[in-house]
Every structure is written in structure tokens, then in C-alpha cells.
Scaffold this motif. Structure first.
Motif, PDB file in Angstrom:
ATOM      1  N   THR A   9       0.828  -1.191   0.000  1.00  0.00           N
ATOM      2  CA  THR A   9       0.000   0.000   0.000  1.00  0.00           C
ATOM      3  C   THR A   9       0.870   1.251   0.000  1.00  0.00           C
ATOM      4  OG1 THR A   9      -1.876   1.092   1.096  1.00  0.00           O
ATOM      5  CG2 THR A   9      -0.209   0.095   2.519  1.00  0.00           C
ATOM      6  N   ARG A  13      -2.497   4.585   2.966  1.00  0.00           N
ATOM      7  CA  ARG A  13      -3.318   3.372   2.906  1.00  0.00           C
ATOM      8  C   ARG A  13      -4.523   3.548   1.990  1.00  0.00           C
ATOM      9  NH1 ARG A  13      -3.810   1.708   9.144  1.00  0.00           N
ATOM     10  NH2 ARG A  13      -3.858   3.918   9.476  1.00  0.00           N
ATOM     11  N   LEU A  16      -4.629  -0.542  -2.137  1.00  0.00           N
ATOM     12  CA  LEU A  16      -4.152  -1.864  -1.731  1.00  0.00           C
ATOM     13  C   LEU A  16      -3.895  -2.656  -3.000  1.00  0.00           C
ATOM     14  CD1 LEU A  16      -6.592  -2.738   1.194  1.00  0.00           C
ATOM     15  CD2 LEU A  16      -4.214  -2.010   1.350  1.00  0.00           C
ATOM     16  N   ARG A  72     -12.079  -4.313  -0.780  1.00  0.00           N
ATOM     17  CA  ARG A  72     -11.164  -3.641   0.146  1.00  0.00           C
ATOM     18  C   ARG A  72     -11.411  -4.090   1.588  1.00  0.00           C
ATOM     19  NH1 ARG A  72      -7.703   0.673   0.439  1.00  0.00           N
ATOM     20  NH2 ARG A  72      -7.469   1.423   2.552  1.00  0.00           N
ATOM     21  N   LYS A  75      -9.853  -7.456   2.216  1.00  0.00           N
ATOM     22  CA  LYS A  75      -8.387  -7.356   2.322  1.00  0.00           C
ATOM     23  C   LYS A  75      -7.993  -6.787   3.682  1.00  0.00           C
ATOM     24  CE  LYS A  75      -7.788  -6.674  -2.611  1.00  0.00           C
ATOM     25  NZ  LYS A  75      -7.504  -5.699  -3.655  1.00  0.00           N
ATOM     26  N   GLU A  76      -8.740  -5.792   4.151  1.00  0.00           N
ATOM     27  CA  GLU A  76      -8.447  -5.223   5.462  1.00  0.00           C
ATOM     28  C   GLU A  76      -8.667  -6.256   6.567  1.00  0.00           C
ATOM     29  OE1 GLU A  76     -10.391  -1.507   6.243  1.00  0.00           O
ATOM     30  OE2 GLU A  76      -9.506  -0.549   4.488  1.00  0.00           O
ATOM     31  N   ARG A  80      -5.561  -6.874   9.208  1.00  0.00           N
ATOM     32  CA  ARG A  80      -5.648  -6.419  10.603  1.00  0.00           C
ATOM     33  C   ARG A  80      -5.274  -7.459  11.669  1.00  0.00           C
ATOM     34  NH1 ARG A  80      -6.939  -1.293  10.751  1.00  0.00           N
ATOM     35  NH2 ARG A  80      -8.250  -0.432   9.127  1.00  0.00           N
ATOM     36  N   TRP A  86      -0.605  -1.627  10.672  1.00  0.00           N
ATOM     37  CA  TRP A  86      -0.245  -1.451   9.266  1.00  0.00           C
ATOM     38  C   TRP A  86       1.200  -0.973   9.119  1.00  0.00           C
ATOM     39  CZ3 TRP A  86      -3.919  -1.270   4.901  1.00  0.00           C
ATOM     40  CH2 TRP A  86      -5.179  -1.756   5.249  1.00  0.00           C
TER      41      TRP A  86
END
Length: 120
Positions: A9, A13, A16, A72, A75-76, A80, A86
Motif C-alpha cells: 500500500t 493506505r 491496496l 477492500r 483485504k483489510e 488487521r 499497518w
């Protein structure tokens, strides 16, 4: 040969990007050397936030295709649990591979190489 599926990223952020490679350090260096290849300079991809090491090429390609279709939010949710802040994981990879990155000297005076003996 081992393959890596990774997510990289920018500093904000905002983007991604999912990728697959055989040499993760070389790929991250490539992103640093070619900052405007995929995006403009304000969205430079330079922060490795997630990666998986996969043993076979077929499994890696299947995983890459799967992660590439994620939204998204999905992916987060992957990132996490393993990297909640991050942070850039490149420093840890450099440490594991034994590559020593020499710190730059930002305007500090350099230490002379030949020191004089102090006599009293």
C-alpha cells in the motif's frame, strides 16, 4: 520454489495492491526504484503490509487469484489480525535475510575516521 502473495500500500493506505512473486525483497526494491510505474507520485506503493509464503506455484496462483477478487474490506480483514498497525514489514524481512541497511547521515557531522590520541 516458494512463492509469495503480498499486499502493498501507499503511506496513506489509500490503495491496496495484490501481487505474487518469488523474491519478495527484490520486488519491494523494484516498487521503490519505479515509484510512478503503477500510480502517480502521491500514491507511491512503498509499504508491505501483508504477505503469505506458499510452497507450490499452483497454490500460489490460486491464492493470488482469490485475494485479487476480494473487496477492500475483505483485504483489510486479512491484514488487521496479523498487522493491526499497518507497519511496513520490509524491515523485518531485511533483518531475517541478513541484509544490513546502513542508516543515512541526515546533516549530522561525520565522525573522523582517524581519531587522535588524548594525552593528559
Amino acid at each position: 520454489m516458494k512463492r509469495f502473495v503480498y499486499i502493498i500500500t501507499d503511506r496513506n493506505r489509500k490503495n491496496l495492491h495484490v501481487g505474487m512473486c518469488t523474491d519478495l525483497l527484490k520486488t519491494i526494491k523494484f516498487y521503490g526504484d519505479m515509484p510512478t510505474l503503477f500510480f502517480d507520485s502521491s500514491q507511491q506503493l512503498n509499504r508491505l503490509v501483508y504477505f503469505e509464503e506458499i510452497n507450490t506455484e499452483e497454490q500460489a496462483m490460486a491464492r493470488f487469484q482469490q485475494v485479487s477478487t476480494y473487496t477492500r474490506m475483505q483485504k483489510e480483514k486479512m491484514i488487521r489480525p496479523v498487522n493491526p498497525d499497518w507497519i511496513d514489514l520490509t524491515a523485518g524481512l531485511n533483518f531475517e535475510s541478513g541484509i544490513r541497511v546502513r542508516p543515512t547521515n541526515y546533516g549530522r557531522p561525520s565522525i573522523p575516521s582517524a581519531r587522535r590520541a588524548v594525552t593528559f
